[in-house]
Design a protein around this motif. Sequence first.
Motif, PDB file in Angstrom:
ATOM      1  N   MET A   1       0.832  -1.205   0.000  1.00 38.92           N
ATOM      2  CA  MET A   1       0.000   0.000   0.000  1.00 38.92           C
ATOM      3  C   MET A   1       0.869   1.260   0.000  1.00 38.92           C
ATOM      4  SD  MET A   1      -2.982  -1.441   2.499  1.00 38.92           S
ATOM      5  CE  MET A   1      -4.141  -0.104   2.392  1.00 38.92           C
ATOM      6  N   ALA A   2       2.002   1.204   0.709  1.00 38.90           N
ATOM      7  CA  ALA A   2       2.932   2.341   0.693  1.00 38.90           C
ATOM      8  C   ALA A   2       3.484   2.566  -0.708  1.00 38.90           C
ATOM      9  CB  ALA A   2       4.070   2.096   1.680  1.00 38.90           C
ATOM     10  N   TYR A   3       3.868   1.480  -1.355  1.00 39.04           N
ATOM     11  CA  TYR A   3       4.397   1.570  -2.719  1.00 39.04           C
ATOM     12  C   TYR A   3       3.346   2.145  -3.669  1.00 39.04           C
ATOM     13  CZ  TYR A   3       6.285   0.081  -7.226  1.00 39.04           C
ATOM     14  OH  TYR A   3       6.743   0.058  -8.520  1.00 39.04           O
ATOM     15  N   ARG A   4       2.118   1.661  -3.567  1.00 39.34           N
ATOM     16  CA  ARG A   4       1.031   2.182  -4.414  1.00 39.34           C
ATOM     17  C   ARG A   4       0.800   3.675  -4.136  1.00 39.34           C
ATOM     18  NH1 ARG A   4       0.717   0.026  -8.718  1.00 39.34           N
ATOM     19  NH2 ARG A   4      -0.992   1.469  -9.014  1.00 39.34           N
ATOM     20  N   ALA A   5       0.878   4.061  -2.870  1.00 36.59           N
ATOM     21  CA  ALA A   5       0.694   5.467  -2.517  1.00 36.59           C
ATOM     22  C   ALA A   5       1.790   6.335  -3.128  1.00 36.59           C
ATOM     23  CB  ALA A   5       0.642   5.637  -0.999  1.00 36.59           C
ATOM     24  N   VAL A   6       3.028   5.832  -3.132  1.00 37.62           N
ATOM     25  CA  VAL A   6       4.127   6.576  -3.759  1.00 37.62           C
ATOM     26  C   VAL A   6       3.852   6.735  -5.252  1.00 37.62           C
ATOM     27  CG1 VAL A   6       6.569   6.416  -4.437  1.00 37.62           C
ATOM     28  CG2 VAL A   6       5.908   6.054  -2.062  1.00 37.62           C
TER      29      VAL A   6
ATOM     30  N   ILE B   1      12.364   4.748   4.425  1.00 39.81           N
ATOM     31  CA  ILE B   1      11.582   5.744   5.176  1.00 39.81           C
ATOM     32  C   ILE B   1      12.342   7.073   5.221  1.00 39.81           C
ATOM     33  CG2 ILE B   1      10.694   6.349   7.474  1.00 39.81           C
ATOM     34  CD1 ILE B   1      10.007   3.325   7.791  1.00 39.81           C
ATOM     35  N   TYR B   2      13.624   7.017   5.483  1.00 44.60           N
ATOM     36  CA  TYR B   2      14.450   8.229   5.496  1.00 44.60           C
ATOM     37  C   TYR B   2      14.389   8.924   4.132  1.00 44.60           C
ATOM     38  CZ  TYR B   2      18.587  11.204   5.568  1.00 44.60           C
ATOM     39  OH  TYR B   2      19.437  12.273   5.472  1.00 44.60           O
ATOM     40  N   ASN B   3      14.587   8.155   3.063  1.00 47.22           N
ATOM     41  CA  ASN B   3      14.535   8.733   1.716  1.00 47.22           C
ATOM     42  C   ASN B   3      13.141   9.262   1.394  1.00 47.22           C
ATOM     43  OD1 ASN B   3      17.244   8.299   1.140  1.00 47.22           O
ATOM     44  ND2 ASN B   3      16.867   6.300   0.225  1.00 47.22           N
ATOM     45  N   HIS B   4      12.127   8.577   1.900  1.00 50.25           N
ATOM     46  CA  HIS B   4      10.756   9.047   1.690  1.00 50.25           C
ATOM     47  C   HIS B   4      10.567  10.419   2.346  1.00 50.25           C
ATOM     48  CE1 HIS B   4       6.416   9.137   1.447  1.00 50.25           C
ATOM     49  NE2 HIS B   4       6.349   9.258   2.754  1.00 50.25           N
ATOM     50  N   PHE B   5      11.074  10.571   3.576  1.00 53.13           N
ATOM     51  CA  PHE B   5      10.966  11.868   4.247  1.00 53.13           C
ATOM     52  C   PHE B   5      11.779  12.943   3.526  1.00 53.13           C
ATOM     53  CE2 PHE B   5       9.527   9.454   8.081  1.00 53.13           C
ATOM     54  CZ  PHE B   5       8.291  10.067   8.177  1.00 53.13           C
ATOM     55  N   LYS B   6      12.831  12.529   2.826  1.00 51.70           N
ATOM     56  CA  LYS B   6      13.620  13.468   2.013  1.00 51.70           C
ATOM     57  C   LYS B   6      12.972  13.692   0.639  1.00 51.70           C
ATOM     58  CE  LYS B   6      17.198  14.314   4.634  1.00 51.70           C
ATOM     59  NZ  LYS B   6      17.573  15.668   5.010  1.00 51.70           N
ATOM     60  N   GLN B   7      11.801  13.099   0.443  1.00 49.10           N
ATOM     61  CA  GLN B   7      11.004  13.236  -0.787  1.00 49.10           C
ATOM     62  C   GLN B   7      11.763  12.772  -2.031  1.00 49.10           C
ATOM     63  OE1 GLN B   7       9.585  17.291  -0.728  1.00 49.10           O
ATOM     64  NE2 GLN B   7       8.213  16.871   0.991  1.00 49.10           N
ATOM     65  N   LYS B   8      12.436  11.635  -1.897  1.00 48.02           N
ATOM     66  CA  LYS B   8      13.186  11.088  -3.027  1.00 48.02           C
ATOM     67  C   LYS B   8      12.353  10.145  -3.895  1.00 48.02           C
ATOM     68  CE  LYS B   8      17.793  11.548  -1.114  1.00 48.02           C
ATOM     69  NZ  LYS B   8      19.080  10.906  -0.880  1.00 48.02           N
ATOM     70  N   TYR B   9      11.153   9.793  -3.440  1.00 52.33           N
ATOM     71  CA  TYR B   9      10.324   8.876  -4.217  1.00 52.33           C
ATOM     72  C   TYR B   9       9.083   9.581  -4.737  1.00 52.33           C
ATOM     73  CZ  TYR B   9      13.178   5.485  -1.680  1.00 52.33           C
ATOM     74  OH  TYR B   9      14.220   4.790  -1.151  1.00 52.33           O
ATOM     75  N   ASN B  10       8.735   9.238  -5.956  1.00 50.60           N
ATOM     76  CA  ASN B  10       7.494   9.727  -6.575  1.00 50.60           C
ATOM     77  C   ASN B  10       7.120   8.748  -7.677  1.00 50.60           C
ATOM     78  OD1 ASN B  10       8.942  10.510  -9.009  1.00 50.60           O
ATOM     79  ND2 ASN B  10       9.707  12.250  -7.818  1.00 50.60           N
ATOM     80  N   ALA B  11       6.133   9.112  -8.474  1.00 48.71           N
ATOM     81  CA  ALA B  11       5.649   8.201  -9.510  1.00 48.71           C
ATOM     82  C   ALA B  11       6.728   7.841 -10.539  1.00 48.71           C
ATOM     83  CB  ALA B  11       4.435   8.811 -10.210  1.00 48.71           C
TER      84      ALA B  11
END
Length: 194
Positions: free
Chosen positions: A74-79, A153-163
């Motif tokens: 679900m996290a991956y789909r949300a990203v 999680i760290y990279n997610h907070f650094k906004q490194k992931y998107n579509a």
Amino acid sequence: MDTLTQQEQYLKKGKALKIMLLFAIGSIAMVFAGLTSAYVVSESRPDWLVDFVLPPAFLYSTIVILISSVTFHMAYRAVLDNKQSKATVYLLSTLILGFLFVFLQFEGFAEVISEGFFFTGSESTITTSFLYVIVIVHIAHLVGGMIALMVVIYNHFKQKYNAQQHVGIELCGWFWHFLGLLWLYLFLFFTFYK
């Protein structure tokens, strides 16, 4: 001369990393195939416990690790949908479930010991020693998965992931799902192989 765009380079690097991860997963699967094969061969020993039953904590940990696979997906789909706040909730939920899995594994060990079975020492049996080694090796790989999850999680907070940029979370997801399936295999093996 053709130069690759930044996105093409990212995708090419991601493909190489996926192949490396698949090799690692294959190697880990072979280790556990070897351990469970040794378990089967050792069953013919005269000191083998035939009435040994896994305690309930191992069932609960199985449920937890399977739920964590769902939350990670679900996290991956949300990203992929660029819903970062949902991805945060699901990633943190997955991390908590990972810690709960490890806790329940050690609870299972405690229940085995309270039933009078020991994993090491003169009072141990080959059956419980196998269980101990296999579960500890799985937990060691899970710790690696949890470290990877914390990096994600760290990279997610650094906004490194998107579509468009999601290889890191995708790779971690592959490994996390593999660990869940591996534990499901081990749980079913220890539960039903007599």
